[in-house]
Design a protein around this motif. Sequence first.
Motif, PDB file in Angstrom:
ATOM      1  N   SER A   1       0.815  -1.217   0.000  1.00 13.16           N
ATOM      2  CA  SER A   1       0.000   0.000   0.000  1.00 13.16           C
ATOM      3  C   SER A   1       0.843   1.259   0.000  1.00 13.16           C
ATOM      4  O   SER A   1       0.347   2.335   0.317  1.00 13.16           O
ATOM      5  CB  SER A   1      -0.926   0.009   1.233  1.00 13.16           C
ATOM      6  OG  SER A   1      -0.172  -0.072   2.422  1.00 13.16           O
TER       7      SER A   1
ATOM      8  N   VAL B   1      -4.636  10.435  -1.878  1.00 16.88           N
ATOM      9  CA  VAL B   1      -3.439   9.699  -1.475  1.00 16.88           C
ATOM     10  C   VAL B   1      -2.687  10.523  -0.440  1.00 16.88           C
ATOM     11  O   VAL B   1      -2.568  11.741  -0.573  1.00 16.88           O
ATOM     12  CB  VAL B   1      -2.528   9.423  -2.696  1.00 16.88           C
ATOM     13  CG1 VAL B   1      -1.223   8.794  -2.266  1.00 16.88           C
ATOM     14  CG2 VAL B   1      -3.237   8.524  -3.682  1.00 16.88           C
TER      15      VAL B   1
ATOM     16  N   LEU C   1       4.161   7.658  -1.087  1.00 13.12           N
ATOM     17  CA  LEU C   1       2.753   7.794  -1.444  1.00 13.12           C
ATOM     18  C   LEU C   1       2.019   6.621  -0.811  1.00 13.12           C
ATOM     19  O   LEU C   1       2.282   5.469  -1.135  1.00 13.12           O
ATOM     20  CB  LEU C   1       2.569   7.784  -2.958  1.00 13.12           C
ATOM     21  CG  LEU C   1       3.472   8.729  -3.753  1.00 13.12           C
ATOM     22  CD1 LEU C   1       3.231   8.552  -5.246  1.00 13.12           C
ATOM     23  CD2 LEU C   1       3.221  10.177  -3.357  1.00 13.12           C
ATOM     24  N   SER C   2       1.087   6.913   0.106  1.00 14.12           N
ATOM     25  CA  SER C   2       0.417   5.862   0.855  1.00 14.12           C
ATOM     26  C   SER C   2      -1.074   5.869   0.559  1.00 14.12           C
ATOM     27  O   SER C   2      -1.754   6.876   0.744  1.00 14.12           O
ATOM     28  CB  SER C   2       0.649   6.061   2.364  1.00 14.12           C
ATOM     29  OG  SER C   2      -0.078   5.108   3.112  1.00 14.12           O
ATOM     30  N   CYS C   3      -1.585   4.716   0.065  1.00 17.34           N
ATOM     31  CA  CYS C   3      -3.025   4.557  -0.194  1.00 17.34           C
ATOM     32  C   CYS C   3      -3.301   3.090  -0.477  1.00 17.34           C
ATOM     33  O   CYS C   3      -2.483   2.395  -1.078  1.00 17.34           O
ATOM     34  CB  CYS C   3      -3.465   5.420  -1.379  1.00 17.34           C
ATOM     35  SG  CYS C   3      -5.233   5.283  -1.732  1.00 17.34           S
TER      36      CYS C   3
ATOM     37  N   ARG D   1      -5.273   5.013  -7.352  1.00 16.41           N
ATOM     38  CA  ARG D   1      -4.997   6.354  -6.795  1.00 16.41           C
ATOM     39  C   ARG D   1      -3.492   6.580  -6.662  1.00 16.41           C
ATOM     40  O   ARG D   1      -2.983   7.668  -6.959  1.00 16.41           O
ATOM     41  CB  ARG D   1      -5.647   6.491  -5.421  1.00 16.41           C
ATOM     42  CG  ARG D   1      -7.170   6.550  -5.432  1.00 16.41           C
ATOM     43  CD  ARG D   1      -7.624   6.927  -4.043  1.00 16.41           C
ATOM     44  NE  ARG D   1      -8.969   6.486  -3.751  1.00 16.41           N
ATOM     45  CZ  ARG D   1      -9.492   6.423  -2.544  1.00 16.41           C
ATOM     46  NH1 ARG D   1      -8.773   6.781  -1.505  1.00 16.41           N
ATOM     47  NH2 ARG D   1     -10.725   6.001  -2.339  1.00 16.41           N
ATOM     48  N   ARG D   2      -2.770   5.559  -6.165  1.00 17.61           N
ATOM     49  CA  ARG D   2      -1.327   5.728  -5.996  1.00 17.61           C
ATOM     50  C   ARG D   2      -0.649   5.978  -7.335  1.00 17.61           C
ATOM     51  O   ARG D   2       0.257   6.809  -7.453  1.00 17.61           O
ATOM     52  CB  ARG D   2      -0.715   4.489  -5.345  1.00 17.61           C
ATOM     53  CG  ARG D   2      -1.010   4.343  -3.878  1.00 17.61           C
ATOM     54  CD  ARG D   2       0.060   3.512  -3.163  1.00 17.61           C
ATOM     55  NE  ARG D   2       0.418   2.319  -3.873  1.00 17.61           N
ATOM     56  CZ  ARG D   2      -0.210   1.151  -3.781  1.00 17.61           C
ATOM     57  NH1 ARG D   2      -1.276   1.056  -3.010  1.00 17.61           N
ATOM     58  NH2 ARG D   2       0.206   0.089  -4.444  1.00 17.61           N
TER      59      ARG D   2
ATOM     60  N   ILE E   1      -6.706   7.645   4.896  1.00 16.51           N
ATOM     61  CA  ILE E   1      -5.258   7.790   4.776  1.00 16.51           C
ATOM     62  C   ILE E   1      -4.605   7.370   6.081  1.00 16.51           C
ATOM     63  O   ILE E   1      -5.283   7.032   7.053  1.00 16.51           O
ATOM     64  CB  ILE E   1      -4.859   9.240   4.407  1.00 16.51           C
ATOM     65  CG1 ILE E   1      -5.303  10.218   5.503  1.00 16.51           C
ATOM     66  CG2 ILE E   1      -5.467   9.640   3.077  1.00 16.51           C
ATOM     67  CD1 ILE E   1      -4.865  11.638   5.255  1.00 16.51           C
TER      68      ILE E   1
ATOM     69  N   ALA F   1      -1.338   9.516  -8.461  1.00 15.87           N
ATOM     70  CA  ALA F   1      -0.527  10.471  -7.697  1.00 15.87           C
ATOM     71  C   ALA F   1       0.933  10.427  -8.134  1.00 15.87           C
ATOM     72  O   ALA F   1       1.587  11.473  -8.269  1.00 15.87           O
ATOM     73  CB  ALA F   1      -0.641  10.164  -6.208  1.00 15.87           C
TER      74      ALA F   1
ATOM     75  N   GLU G   1      -3.202  16.000  -2.144  1.00 16.85           N
ATOM     76  CA  GLU G   1      -3.887  14.958  -1.385  1.00 16.85           C
ATOM     77  C   GLU G   1      -5.390  15.015  -1.614  1.00 16.85           C
ATOM     78  O   GLU G   1      -6.058  13.992  -1.727  1.00 16.85           O
ATOM     79  CB  GLU G   1      -3.571  15.112   0.104  1.00 16.85           C
ATOM     80  CG  GLU G   1      -2.139  14.721   0.466  1.00 16.85           C
ATOM     81  CD  GLU G   1      -1.857  14.891   1.946  1.00 16.85           C
ATOM     82  OE1 GLU G   1      -2.640  15.606   2.614  1.00 16.85           O
ATOM     83  OE2 GLU G   1      -0.876  14.317   2.437  1.00 16.85           O
TER      84      GLU G   1
ATOM     85  N   THR H   1      -6.191  13.608  -5.259  1.00 22.80           N
ATOM     86  CA  THR H   1      -5.918  12.194  -5.550  1.00 22.80           C
ATOM     87  C   THR H   1      -6.412  11.244  -4.479  1.00 22.80           C
ATOM     88  O   THR H   1      -6.586  10.055  -4.749  1.00 22.80           O
ATOM     89  CB  THR H   1      -4.398  11.973  -5.722  1.00 22.80           C
ATOM     90  OG1 THR H   1      -3.723  12.340  -4.502  1.00 22.80           O
ATOM     91  CG2 THR H   1      -3.864  12.819  -6.864  1.00 22.80           C
TER      92      THR H   1
ATOM     93  N   TYR I   1     -11.597  10.058   1.793  1.00 25.12           N
ATOM     94  CA  TYR I   1     -10.359   9.319   1.577  1.00 25.12           C
ATOM     95  C   TYR I   1      -9.819   8.830   2.914  1.00 25.12           C
ATOM     96  O   TYR I   1      -9.633   9.623   3.846  1.00 25.12           O
ATOM     97  CB  TYR I   1      -9.298  10.191   0.899  1.00 25.12           C
ATOM     98  CG  TYR I   1      -9.725  10.742  -0.440  1.00 25.12           C
ATOM     99  CD1 TYR I   1     -10.065   9.893  -1.479  1.00 25.12           C
ATOM    100  CD2 TYR I   1      -9.792  12.116  -0.659  1.00 25.12           C
ATOM    101  CE1 TYR I   1     -10.458  10.386  -2.709  1.00 25.12           C
ATOM    102  CE2 TYR I   1     -10.182  12.619  -1.898  1.00 25.12           C
ATOM    103  CZ  TYR I   1     -10.512  11.740  -2.908  1.00 25.12           C
ATOM    104  OH  TYR I   1     -10.902  12.228  -4.128  1.00 25.12           O
TER     105      TYR I   1
END
Length: 524
Positions: free
Chosen positions: A214, A246, A259-261, A266-267, A468, A270, A241, A244, A466
Amino acid sequence: MTTTIAIIIGIACLAVGAVIGMMFSKSTLNAKAKFIVQDANKNAENLIEKATVQAESIKKEKHFQAKEKFMELKSQHDADIQSRERKMQDSEKRVKDKEQKLNDDLSKAGKLEKDLDRQIVDYGKKQEMIERKQQELDSITAQKVEILERLSGYSAEDAKNELVEALKAEAKTKAQSHIQNIMAEASLNAKQEAKKIVIQTIQRIGTEQAIENSVSVFNIESDEVKGRIIGREGRNIRALEAATGVEIIVDDTPEAILLSCFDPVRREIARLSLHRLVTDGRIHPARIEEVVEKTKKHIEEEIIEVGKRTVIDLGVHGLHPELVKIVGRMKFRSSYGQNLLQHSREVANIAGTMAAELGLNVKLAKRAGLLHDIGKVPEQESELPHALLGMQWAEKYGENAEVVNAIGAHHDEVEMTTLLSPIIQVADAISGARPGARRQVLESYIQRLKDLEAAALSFDGVSSAYAIQAGRELRVMVESGKVTDDQSAQLSYDISEKIQNELTYPGQVRVTVIRETRAVNIAR
């Protein structure tokens, strides 16, 4: 050098004059000879004087040039010293900043340690209370058992033994009947041949293992880019953020941004958007939104291209364009940690090999294997199981009846009506059951994040949500025309209450509601 030549010339003139004088003195020693000698002496003295003046001028000029060169070197040396001093000051500042940050971290760690000690004490008290409750429960249970024994005339052990004996007799009868059925079925289905086909299929199909995570890493050339990405007072990173969904993590990691998602689409959006923004150099909120929209369109095109390449590689022809698009979306989805597109390709190859061994239609088997999990990539969440949803889509887009039944029956959601259906079910099991192919933990984690977002989207006025920070924070975007500032606070409370009452999650979840008003006009 010039002075020396002039002196030599003068001496030569004197010598010539002397010789001439001697010659004339010896012969006639007349007045004319004396005049010539005197004139030669005067010329020699004039040459010597001019040479001396010229030599002095050259000496002064060289001295001046040497002084200018010295001043130039001294200025350059001073500039180098100042540059080194500035670098040393910058290094000292960085060291002080890191030292301050370390002190802050140590302070936070101390506070966390105190909180942990307090929680340990509370846990001990709760444990003691639970033990007391357990003792009370054991006492009440013993009393109930004693009352039942007294009423029934049986002890607990006698009643247990009698029940076990009755169940043994019933189990033996059912087991014997079941064994006979299994023996008859095995003899009819050629058990050994079936094993041979499955083993040969597994041996022929080379498998690749695709484990999802992720977090993606975006590499940058220098840490100066981090400041441009963050923007003044963090406006750029907030805009990115929000556009996106993310989480952008900018820390002390050199030349890298995280980049965390949980959603790989989405990642990827981004990551590509950041690459375009950094390459272009223009990073501001309006530009960020424009680039993100263009990147989303690019991803849609890539999805279609991946779907086309996949069906061509597998030799599946005449697939509806919508099904091709669904196949392309599988690249950005995972099932229990296994990449869905890779899994579907694998199932298609296994099913094709098994169909060839059994003398069935190989192309139809590959088609069903490729499409068996299309119900896992809906654009909107559905209440239907993925097998039934995929069956509906296949029927809607005109797929063969055998393919439709194989998709719906591969998890026994509907009854199998063709020989192709059990082949797809077995191929799916072979692909997913091999060691390391799937991870249940990742699937449950992603489902938990999806549930968080769905809980927020169920409220009126919410435009997007979202999850996160690995599900520790939920950012909710609301429509400014439907939700006021006061209602935003109440909405945040209502969402947190719903999450607390209806969902299961570790730790705590921070709910952040963001309300933004925009006025946009176009000058033509």
